[in-house]
Scaffold this active site. Sequence first.
Site, PDB file in Angstrom:
ATOM      1  N   TRP A  10       1.006  -1.270  -0.050  1.00  0.00           N
ATOM      2  CA  TRP A  10      -0.006  -0.283  -0.010  1.00  0.00           C
ATOM      3  C   TRP A  10       0.883   1.066  -0.061  1.00  0.00           C
ATOM      4  O   TRP A  10       0.355   2.371  -0.016  1.00  0.00           O
ATOM      5  CB  TRP A  10      -0.943   0.002   1.100  1.00  0.00           C
ATOM      6  CG  TRP A  10      -2.041  -0.863   1.141  1.00  0.00           C
ATOM      7  CD1 TRP A  10      -2.740  -1.828   0.046  1.00  0.00           C
ATOM      8  CD2 TRP A  10      -3.146  -1.102   2.374  1.00  0.00           C
ATOM      9  NE1 TRP A  10      -3.567  -2.161   0.194  1.00  0.00           N
ATOM     10  CE2 TRP A  10      -3.965  -2.153   1.494  1.00  0.00           C
ATOM     11  CE3 TRP A  10      -3.213  -0.744   3.623  1.00  0.00           C
ATOM     12  CZ2 TRP A  10      -5.163  -2.339   2.149  1.00  0.00           C
ATOM     13  CZ3 TRP A  10      -4.383  -1.243   4.175  1.00  0.00           C
ATOM     14  CH2 TRP A  10      -5.259  -1.992   3.580  1.00  0.00           C
ATOM     15  N   HIS A  97      13.174  -1.906  -1.330  1.00  0.00           N
ATOM     16  CA  HIS A  97      12.195  -1.625  -2.465  1.00  0.00           C
ATOM     17  C   HIS A  97      13.087  -0.351  -2.983  1.00  0.00           C
ATOM     18  O   HIS A  97      13.692   0.480  -2.418  1.00  0.00           O
ATOM     19  CB  HIS A  97      10.796  -0.978  -1.786  1.00  0.00           C
ATOM     20  CG  HIS A  97      10.073  -0.769  -2.958  1.00  0.00           C
ATOM     21  ND1 HIS A  97       9.929   0.469  -3.461  1.00  0.00           N
ATOM     22  CD2 HIS A  97       8.911  -1.543  -3.384  1.00  0.00           C
ATOM     23  CE1 HIS A  97       9.165   0.516  -4.440  1.00  0.00           C
ATOM     24  NE2 HIS A  97       8.373  -0.671  -4.380  1.00  0.00           N
ATOM     25  N   GLY A 181       4.978   1.898 -11.220  1.00  0.00           N
ATOM     26  CA  GLY A 181       3.851   2.998 -11.098  1.00  0.00           C
ATOM     27  C   GLY A 181       4.110   3.977 -12.679  1.00  0.00           C
ATOM     28  O   GLY A 181       3.391   4.811 -12.776  1.00  0.00           O
ATOM     29  N   SER A 220       3.917  -2.180 -12.211  1.00  0.00           N
ATOM     30  CA  SER A 220       2.701  -2.017 -13.004  1.00  0.00           C
ATOM     31  C   SER A 220       1.816  -3.246 -13.254  1.00  0.00           C
ATOM     32  O   SER A 220       1.278  -3.662 -14.217  1.00  0.00           O
ATOM     33  CB  SER A 220       3.122  -1.257 -14.559  1.00  0.00           C
ATOM     34  OG  SER A 220       3.641   0.017 -13.956  1.00  0.00           O
ATOM     35  N   GLY A 241       1.676  -2.411  -6.368  1.00  0.00           N
ATOM     36  CA  GLY A 241       1.387  -1.146  -5.615  1.00  0.00           C
ATOM     37  C   GLY A 241      -0.115  -0.823  -6.009  1.00  0.00           C
ATOM     38  O   GLY A 241      -0.993  -0.984  -5.263  1.00  0.00           O
ATOM     39  N   GLY A 242      -0.018   0.113  -7.008  1.00  0.00           N
ATOM     40  CA  GLY A 242      -1.286   0.986  -7.399  1.00  0.00           C
ATOM     41  C   GLY A 242      -2.486  -0.025  -7.618  1.00  0.00           C
ATOM     42  O   GLY A 242      -3.397   0.536  -6.927  1.00  0.00           O
TER      43      GLY A 242
HETATM   44  P1  PGA Z   1       3.174  -0.550  -9.191  1.00  0.00           P
HETATM   45  O1  PGA Z   1       4.087  -0.756  -7.612  1.00  0.00           O
HETATM   46  O2  PGA Z   1       2.444  -1.882  -8.925  1.00  0.00           O
HETATM   47  O3  PGA Z   1       2.449   0.756  -8.528  1.00  0.00           O
HETATM   48  O4  PGA Z   1       3.900  -0.231 -10.230  1.00  0.00           O
HETATM   49  C1  PGA Z   1       5.107  -1.816  -7.547  1.00  0.00           C
HETATM   50  C2  PGA Z   1       5.872  -1.415  -6.577  1.00  0.00           C
HETATM   51  O5  PGA Z   1       6.382  -0.460  -6.178  1.00  0.00           O
HETATM   52  O6  PGA Z   1       5.960  -2.551  -5.721  1.00  0.00           O
END
Ligand code: PGA
Length: 263
Positions: A10, A97, A181, A220, A241-242
């Site tokens: 998150w 990360h 992202g 992504s 992430g997103g």
């Molecule tokens: P994302 O982030 O899915 O928004 O690209 C992945 C991550 O940073 O672990």
Amino acid sequence: MSTPCFVANWKMNKTLVEAHDYLTCFAQGLKREGSWEMILAPSYVALAAVARQIQSLSLPIALAAQNLHHKTEGAYTGEVSAAMLCDVGCRYVIIGHSERRVYFGESDALIAEKVLLARRLGLLPILCVGESREERENQMTSAVIRRQLQTGLGLNHQTFSSDQVSFSDCLIAYEPVWAIGSGKTPSPSEVEEVHYDMIRCMQAAGLPASKMPRLLYGGSVDEKNIALFMKEPHVDGVLAGGASLSAERFMTIIELGKKAKNG
Ligand code: PGA
């Protein structure tokens, strides 16, 4: 075949109310059948409340922190220790990360210290590795990933003959920095190639197959591409992430990912 694993990171999102609503929605829509694992990494301040709700709703979710400090305790204002994370119910911790490497200057050496400390205190590391756009354009992907992996796991300083040293309950997330992202991703076969290269690197260090970590892809990941990544033989799961910020979207990702892996 390993259990498919879905990590929701998150990042710096969700208040306590938003976290609560997410899990309520998750509990209503979740399909529990099959063998799979979900790991949720909320912010530090939401960990305790999320842990309580996971328990009260009997959700099959393991808790992860997004970071930890590399010392056990002491005068480090604003930091959080491994013992505190264990205390609040974390089983996993994300380490290295790229947002920590880039925005907070975390080095390979520091990340290695964190991995070591986490393992010593009973937290399972989710070690993130990944090349930048520039490194990729200069054909340095393999060299960068191998360096981050070798240093992060301390591969050069360990022997794997004793029963004690094993990474089989750890996770490595291959996350190209340029894919995070951005809506851009490597092709599934490129991810498979990097994963296979990581396996060769660990093999060369003497790590037997039975002691290797599971390998995730991140960057992504969404409903449209999850099945393609999960179909690759050496992709054991994903870190999102997103797309993990919506309970509905993440449940869809889990469903499509399970199906792609298990046929
Ligand atoms: P994302 O982030 O899915 O928004 O690209 C992945 C991550 O940073 O672990």
